[in-house]
Each structure stands twice: as C-alpha cells, then as structure tokens.
Scaffold this motif. Sequence first.
Motif, PDB file in Angstrom:
ATOM      1  N   SER B  44       0.861  -1.190   0.000  1.00 28.08           N
ATOM      2  CA  SER B  44       0.000   0.000   0.000  1.00 28.08           C
ATOM      3  C   SER B  44       0.889   1.229   0.000  1.00 28.08           C
ATOM      4  O   SER B  44       2.076   1.150   0.349  1.00 28.08           O
ATOM      5  CB  SER B  44      -0.917   0.037   1.246  1.00 28.08           C
ATOM      6  N   LEU B  45       0.293   2.332  -0.400  1.00 22.92           N
ATOM      7  CA  LEU B  45       0.941   3.635  -0.203  1.00 22.92           C
ATOM      8  C   LEU B  45       0.117   4.391   0.830  1.00 22.92           C
ATOM      9  O   LEU B  45      -1.109   4.444   0.763  1.00 22.92           O
ATOM     10  CB  LEU B  45       1.002   4.430  -1.516  1.00 22.92           C
ATOM     11  N   CYS B  46       0.823   4.961   1.784  1.00 18.63           N
ATOM     12  CA  CYS B  46       0.176   5.708   2.852  1.00 18.63           C
ATOM     13  C   CYS B  46       0.727   7.141   2.802  1.00 18.63           C
ATOM     14  O   CYS B  46       1.932   7.311   2.754  1.00 18.63           O
ATOM     15  CB  CYS B  46       0.512   5.052   4.187  1.00 18.63           C
ATOM     16  N   ARG B  47      -0.020   8.168   2.691  1.00 15.61           N
ATOM     17  CA  ARG B  47      -1.434   8.194   2.768  1.00 15.61           C
ATOM     18  C   ARG B  47      -1.998   9.374   2.024  1.00 15.61           C
ATOM     19  O   ARG B  47      -1.335  10.405   1.878  1.00 15.61           O
ATOM     20  CB  ARG B  47      -1.884   8.264   4.227  1.00 15.61           C
ATOM     21  N   GLY B  48      -3.209   9.195   1.515  1.00 14.88           N
ATOM     22  CA  GLY B  48      -4.006  10.308   1.028  1.00 14.88           C
ATOM     23  C   GLY B  48      -4.955  10.748   2.124  1.00 14.88           C
ATOM     24  O   GLY B  48      -4.895  10.265   3.258  1.00 14.88           O
ATOM     25  N   GLY B  49      -5.850  11.669   1.766  1.00 11.29           N
ATOM     26  CA  GLY B  49      -6.871  12.077   2.721  1.00 11.29           C
ATOM     27  C   GLY B  49      -6.807  13.540   3.092  1.00 11.29           C
ATOM     28  O   GLY B  49      -6.510  14.377   2.255  1.00 11.29           O
ATOM     29  N   PHE B  50      -7.136  13.833   4.342  1.00 11.70           N
ATOM     30  CA  PHE B  50      -7.189  15.211   4.861  1.00 11.70           C
ATOM     31  C   PHE B  50      -8.082  16.060   3.961  1.00 11.70           C
ATOM     32  O   PHE B  50      -7.670  17.073   3.409  1.00 11.70           O
ATOM     33  CB  PHE B  50      -5.774  15.765   5.051  1.00 11.70           C
ATOM     34  N   LEU B  51      -9.305  15.584   3.863  1.00  6.69           N
ATOM     35  CA  LEU B  51     -10.283  16.118   2.923  1.00  6.69           C
ATOM     36  C   LEU B  51     -11.386  16.912   3.594  1.00  6.69           C
ATOM     37  O   LEU B  51     -12.361  17.298   2.958  1.00  6.69           O
ATOM     38  CB  LEU B  51     -10.911  14.944   2.144  1.00  6.69           C
ATOM     39  N   THR B  52     -11.269  17.162   4.902  1.00  3.30           N
ATOM     40  CA  THR B  52     -12.407  17.734   5.623  1.00  3.30           C
ATOM     41  C   THR B  52     -12.551  19.242   5.452  1.00  3.30           C
ATOM     42  O   THR B  52     -13.583  19.803   5.807  1.00  3.30           O
ATOM     43  CB  THR B  52     -12.309  17.402   7.128  1.00  3.30           C
ATOM     44  N   ASN B  62      -4.216  14.715  -3.404  1.00  4.03           N
ATOM     45  CA  ASN B  62      -4.667  13.326  -3.446  1.00  4.03           C
ATOM     46  C   ASN B  62      -4.526  12.732  -4.845  1.00  4.03           C
ATOM     47  O   ASN B  62      -4.222  11.547  -4.982  1.00  4.03           O
ATOM     48  CB  ASN B  62      -6.103  13.221  -2.935  1.00  4.03           C
ATOM     49  N   ARG B  63      -4.754  13.539  -5.857  1.00  2.00           N
ATOM     50  CA  ARG B  63      -4.529  13.024  -7.228  1.00  2.00           C
ATOM     51  C   ARG B  63      -3.071  12.651  -7.409  1.00  2.00           C
ATOM     52  O   ARG B  63      -2.740  11.623  -7.997  1.00  2.00           O
ATOM     53  CB  ARG B  63      -4.964  14.074  -8.250  1.00  2.00           C
ATOM     54  N   ARG B  64      -2.164  13.486  -6.877  1.00  2.00           N
ATOM     55  CA  ARG B  64      -0.736  13.140  -6.968  1.00  2.00           C
ATOM     56  C   ARG B  64      -0.430  11.849  -6.211  1.00  2.00           C
ATOM     57  O   ARG B  64       0.355  11.006  -6.666  1.00  2.00           O
ATOM     58  CB  ARG B  64       0.113  14.294  -6.406  1.00  2.00           C
ATOM     59  N   ALA B  65      -1.062  11.700  -5.051  1.00  2.00           N
ATOM     60  CA  ALA B  65      -0.825  10.475  -4.271  1.00  2.00           C
ATOM     61  C   ALA B  65      -1.307   9.244  -5.036  1.00  2.00           C
ATOM     62  O   ALA B  65      -0.662   8.186  -5.011  1.00  2.00           O
ATOM     63  CB  ALA B  65      -1.537  10.583  -2.919  1.00  2.00           C
ATOM     64  N   ILE B  66      -2.429   9.388  -5.719  1.00  2.00           N
ATOM     65  CA  ILE B  66      -2.949   8.265  -6.527  1.00  2.00           C
ATOM     66  C   ILE B  66      -1.967   7.940  -7.658  1.00  2.00           C
ATOM     67  O   ILE B  66      -1.677   6.768  -7.929  1.00  2.00           O
ATOM     68  CB  ILE B  66      -4.345   8.625  -7.081  1.00  2.00           C
ATOM     69  N   ASP B  67      -1.453   8.972  -8.305  1.00  2.00           N
ATOM     70  CA  ASP B  67      -0.475   8.757  -9.377  1.00  2.00           C
ATOM     71  C   ASP B  67       0.765   8.028  -8.839  1.00  2.00           C
ATOM     72  O   ASP B  67       1.300   7.130  -9.492  1.00  2.00           O
ATOM     73  CB  ASP B  67      -0.051  10.103  -9.989  1.00  2.00           C
ATOM     74  N   GLU B  68       1.199   8.428  -7.649  1.00  2.00           N
ATOM     75  CA  GLU B  68       2.375   7.774  -7.064  1.00  2.00           C
ATOM     76  C   GLU B  68       2.081   6.303  -6.752  1.00  2.00           C
ATOM     77  O   GLU B  68       2.923   5.434  -6.994  1.00  2.00           O
ATOM     78  CB  GLU B  68       2.788   8.508  -5.775  1.00  2.00           C
ATOM     79  N   CYS B  76      -3.418  -0.142  -3.378  1.00  2.00           N
ATOM     80  CA  CYS B  76      -4.321   0.806  -2.724  1.00  2.00           C
ATOM     81  C   CYS B  76      -3.566   1.988  -2.128  1.00  2.00           C
ATOM     82  O   CYS B  76      -2.370   1.896  -1.811  1.00  2.00           O
ATOM     83  CB  CYS B  76      -5.164   0.122  -1.647  1.00  2.00           C
ATOM     84  N   LEU B  77      -4.287   3.083  -2.030  1.00  4.08           N
ATOM     85  CA  LEU B  77      -3.812   4.277  -1.334  1.00  4.08           C
ATOM     86  C   LEU B  77      -4.599   4.386  -0.032  1.00  4.08           C
ATOM     87  O   LEU B  77      -5.835   4.510  -0.054  1.00  4.08           O
ATOM     88  CB  LEU B  77      -4.050   5.524  -2.192  1.00  4.08           C
ATOM     89  N   VAL B  78      -3.899   4.319   1.082  1.00  7.18           N
ATOM     90  CA  VAL B  78      -4.574   4.416   2.380  1.00  7.18           C
ATOM     91  C   VAL B  78      -5.024   5.863   2.602  1.00  7.18           C
ATOM     92  O   VAL B  78      -4.242   6.798   2.433  1.00  7.18           O
ATOM     93  CB  VAL B  78      -3.630   3.961   3.511  1.00  7.18           C
ATOM     94  N   MET B  79      -6.291   6.015   2.976  1.00 14.90           N
ATOM     95  CA  MET B  79      -6.879   7.342   3.137  1.00 14.90           C
ATOM     96  C   MET B  79      -7.158   7.627   4.612  1.00 14.90           C
ATOM     97  O   MET B  79      -8.013   6.993   5.239  1.00 14.90           O
ATOM     98  CB  MET B  79      -8.198   7.429   2.367  1.00 14.90           C
ATOM     99  N   VAL B  80      -6.420   8.582   5.162  1.00 14.50           N
ATOM    100  CA  VAL B  80      -6.709   9.114   6.505  1.00 14.50           C
ATOM    101  C   VAL B  80      -7.444  10.421   6.251  1.00 14.50           C
ATOM    102  O   VAL B  80      -6.843  11.403   5.813  1.00 14.50           O
ATOM    103  CB  VAL B  80      -5.415   9.317   7.308  1.00 14.50           C
ATOM    104  N   VAL B  81      -8.744  10.434   6.511  1.00 20.15           N
ATOM    105  CA  VAL B  81      -9.601  11.451   5.898  1.00 20.15           C
ATOM    106  C   VAL B  81      -9.466  12.849   6.491  1.00 20.15           C
ATOM    107  O   VAL B  81      -9.899  13.831   5.904  1.00 20.15           O
ATOM    108  CB  VAL B  81     -11.087  11.025   5.914  1.00 20.15           C
ATOM    109  N   GLY B  82      -8.854  12.955   7.682  1.00 22.65           N
ATOM    110  CA  GLY B  82      -8.709  14.278   8.300  1.00 22.65           C
ATOM    111  C   GLY B  82      -9.685  14.476   9.453  1.00 22.65           C
ATOM    112  O   GLY B  82     -10.709  13.803   9.540  1.00 22.65           O
ATOM    113  N   GLY B  83      -9.318  15.398  10.349  1.00 21.33           N
ATOM    114  CA  GLY B  83     -10.143  15.686  11.513  1.00 21.33           C
ATOM    115  C   GLY B  83     -10.984  16.935  11.309  1.00 21.33           C
ATOM    116  O   GLY B  83     -11.285  17.316  10.176  1.00 21.33           O
ATOM    117  N   LEU B  84     -11.363  17.559  12.407  1.00 21.47           N
ATOM    118  CA  LEU B  84     -12.127  18.801  12.321  1.00 21.47           C
ATOM    119  C   LEU B  84     -11.230  19.900  11.741  1.00 21.47           C
ATOM    120  O   LEU B  84     -10.070  20.034  12.147  1.00 21.47           O
ATOM    121  CB  LEU B  84     -12.614  19.222  13.707  1.00 21.47           C
TER     122      LEU B  84
END
Lengths: 263, 263
Positions: B44-52, B62-68, B76-84
């Motif tokens: 896996s590649l870690c990580r995308g996310g931080f989308l909040t 995130n598009r760059r992370a997907i390309d990587e 898969c690209l592991v997604m840590v989606v972000g906090g508040l």
Amino acid sequence: MAEAVDGCVRHGVEAIGLWRQDVAAQGLDETVKLVTDAGLRVSSLCRGGFLTSGDAAALDDNRRAIDEAAALGAPCLVMVVGGLPGVVPAEPLGAVDRDLAGARERVAEALAVLAPYAGERGVRLALEPLHPMYCADRAVLSTLGQALDLAERHPVEQVGVVVDTFHVWWDPQVLEQIARAGERIASYQVCDFLHPLPQDVLLGRGVMGDGVIDFAPLTAAVAAAGYAGDIEVEIFNADVWAADPDEVLARVKARFGELVESA
Amino acid sequence: MAEAVDGCVRHGVEAIGLWRQDVAAQGLDETVKLVTDAGLRVSSLCRGGFLTSGDAAALDDNRRAIDEAAALGAPCLVMVVGGLPGVVPAEPLGAVDRDLAGARERVAEALAVLAPYAGERGVRLALEPLHPMYCADRAVLSTLGQALDLAERHPVEQVGVVVDTFHVWWDPQVLEQIARAGERIASYQVCDFLHPLPQDVLLGRGVMGDGVIDFAPLTAAVAAAGYAGDIEVEIFNADVWAADPDEVLARVKARFGELVESA
C-alpha cells in the motif's frame, strides 16, 4: 462535600452528582443531611460497575452502592462496567485477559443479578458507555448502541443509559442512538473533549467551549428524546480542580447557558 | 528506504507498505527501482486524505498520491480522511470548525471526485477508520461501519476499507462489520494497543503481544471475509523506532507467526 454543596446553593445549581468515595468520607447519613438541608437534589451517584472479572465481591459492592443511592434519593447509579480483567488504569500492563467478548458477557450476566435488586430499591442502573480509549482499563462498554442493547434486556425503570458528550461525541451513530434511547436516558452529562489530550487521558475533559465538541446537536437530540432530568457537568481536569471553586462554578454556569441550555 | 527494503528481503518479508514522504525523499523512480529489483510487492501507499476542509489543494494532492501509488504498483492508497478543520495534531487548539457532520459530508463529496480518478489508474482508495481518540485531529472516520457506508457508494474496485486492529479492536460491531466488508477489505493492518497510552497517543501502537488486543478473532474474521492480500504490520512507537532494525524485524516476524498467522 460541605464546600461543594454550599457552592451549588450560592450559584443556583439545584442538583449535585455525588461520588461514592466522597460520600464515604463524609459519611452517608451526614451527606444525606447536608444535601437535604441545602434543598439540593442528588442527580446521580457515581459509580457502580467493574463487573468484568465475574467475582462475587464486585456484586456485593454494587449492592452496597445501590443501597447508598437509595439512601441519597439518587434516581440512578452510574455504572462504569470495567475494562479487561487484569488491566489497571495508569499502571503497567501485567497479566491480562484479552477476551473482550467474554468480559462483555460477564457484564450482561452481572446486570441480570443487579437490575432487579436496584429496581426493588427505586434506583435505576445507568449504563455509561465510555470513550473507546478507555476500553482496556475502564469500560468495555464503548458505544451508546451497545449500552442500549444491554439495557433493553431489562425493564426501563431498572436499567437506563448515560449520555456523556465526552464519550459519545465522535460516534457516527450517536444521534440515532439518542433517539432510540428515549426514556432509557437516565442522565445527560456534559463536558468538552480537549485537544491535545493531556498525558493522563482520563483528565482530557474540559469546560464546555474549551474543546472540540459541538453541544447543540447532542443536546437537542437528548431533549427531543424526551429527557427532562438534570444535566450534569462532569469535568476531570487538573487545572479546573486547582482553580478557585467560585470562579469554576461561575464559568461553568456561563458556558452551560451559552452552549447547552440554549440548545 | 534502501535499509527497509534490504531488511525485508533478508528477513523474508515479501511486501512493504510505503509512506509518501519516504518515497519523496528517495525519489519516486528510484523507489520503484529499489522495490522492483528487490522483488518486493508494494502492499500500500500511505497516505491520502485530509479532505475535511473542502479545499481544492487537498484534491490535487490526493490526485498526486494516486499517481504515485499507480507508479509504485501499490494496489491501494490508504486514506486518513482528516479531523475537524482547524485542529492540528499535537498543537494547541486554535480556531476550530466543530461541525463534525459537515466535515464528514465533505469527505463524502471529495471521494466522489477522487474514486473515479483512482479507478482509472488501477488504484483503490482504502478508507481507514481511525480510533475515535483521533476524531478531532486526524480522522472523522471512526468506525468500520461508517467507512463501509461511505465505500459502498462506489464500485468495489475503486473504494475499499482498511481494517487496522489498533483502531477497531474495541468496536462491539467489529466482527459483523468485517463480515459485511467482504471484498471491500483493501488492507489488513496489525499492531497492538498499548496500556497505558504514551503521552503522544499516536505512538500507542506496539508489537503484537505487547498490548491488550486478542488478534485471533479479528484475524479469523478477516480471513473468513475472503481477504487474501498482504497483512501489514504498522507500528508507531518510539522504542521500536529506536531499536535495532534486525531485532525488530525478527521480533515482529515471530509475534506475527504466533499471534496472527496462526489464526
């Protein structure tokens, strides 16, 4: 105890939640006299629980807690059900029973014994789901939904649940579970979730407004579910404990009005 | 990177999970060559996310992370989606947007943009629910059930979920949600939950057997759900990081065999 009761009276707080060790230090009879003379309600007694080891001594201690709640006129005994057997808060990990499902089952078995005993004494057991970061050492009861699954095995006057904002604010299901809870809600407790957490995560509770919780949707949901009992402010926080009690009471009342009562 | 790849090869570890900042430090092309020459899979590649926060820059990143991930051959690209929005890990609380429901909705909106992009490149977004103690600062995605509710809006080859023992072990619904996940499971990650937690709770992960998690039921459930991909050992722990890498690899392999592979 006398200082806390006096502070409530002077600041117009009508009810007080008591902890067993403070009641014991003051003496049960004297505590009853103190709160009665002051005209305060006892909103809850904290706490029973620690039922995951399955030993008889824990059951006996919970029966005593129920008796104390009855003597104090507390409508409910808050139940912190306990963590994995062998795990002690703040102490290094020793021998631990990692069977989480088994620990949860022993809680259910103990409640089957304690619920009728409580009911006969006019006390309701209030199951408190704790934040999942306390699952190992304090409560294998981790969500409101799980607490309701347990509570619903018993008559509503015998077993209810505690909704504590600190413990449940993160839960994606919290609003629907509050609605489901309805008259099972035995206590609504408020305090904030601090960021970053302090070293002892037990003390990560803050005065409303000092942390990350949005109190409006939770409070509105509890009201919509029909809860009309006391709302308890419960803050474990080294700075709050060290501060002047009158300043704390004034601040808590202001924030309560602004962030909780308004909703 | 070279040391980690070499360590895996010498200890018979067939796949490696990579983090973006390490890939960037080594260079993407050189990393591809390193792992390819070594005969390793990238699990896996870690990580995308931080989308909040809902800003366009996060989508671009995130598009760059997907390309990587595609370049690395990571499934898969592991997604840590972000906090508040406004809450920064380990930093004092400043201006914070407490609208948790809104933050969660922005994650859903961003995934609708990113999932097809990932699918076209043969990369699956792996939504990782994080332990609820990280809800404020790292991931408003807090349970496996919530992750599946999000993932199921998309084709199975575009969006999956991560089952990480540290994050989900406490969840009363975890076994049924793992069964529900089925082929949505994009990665199974193991490490233990330490007690007591260290001051920085991010580093509360331990080698399997050093904490409170029972790995057998979780691992058996993941296997029964049909997951046959790599199992990743992911340990953030200051002591582990400071130890001799060969000793760590040997210890992790032994514990993995004893506590995870056996199940």
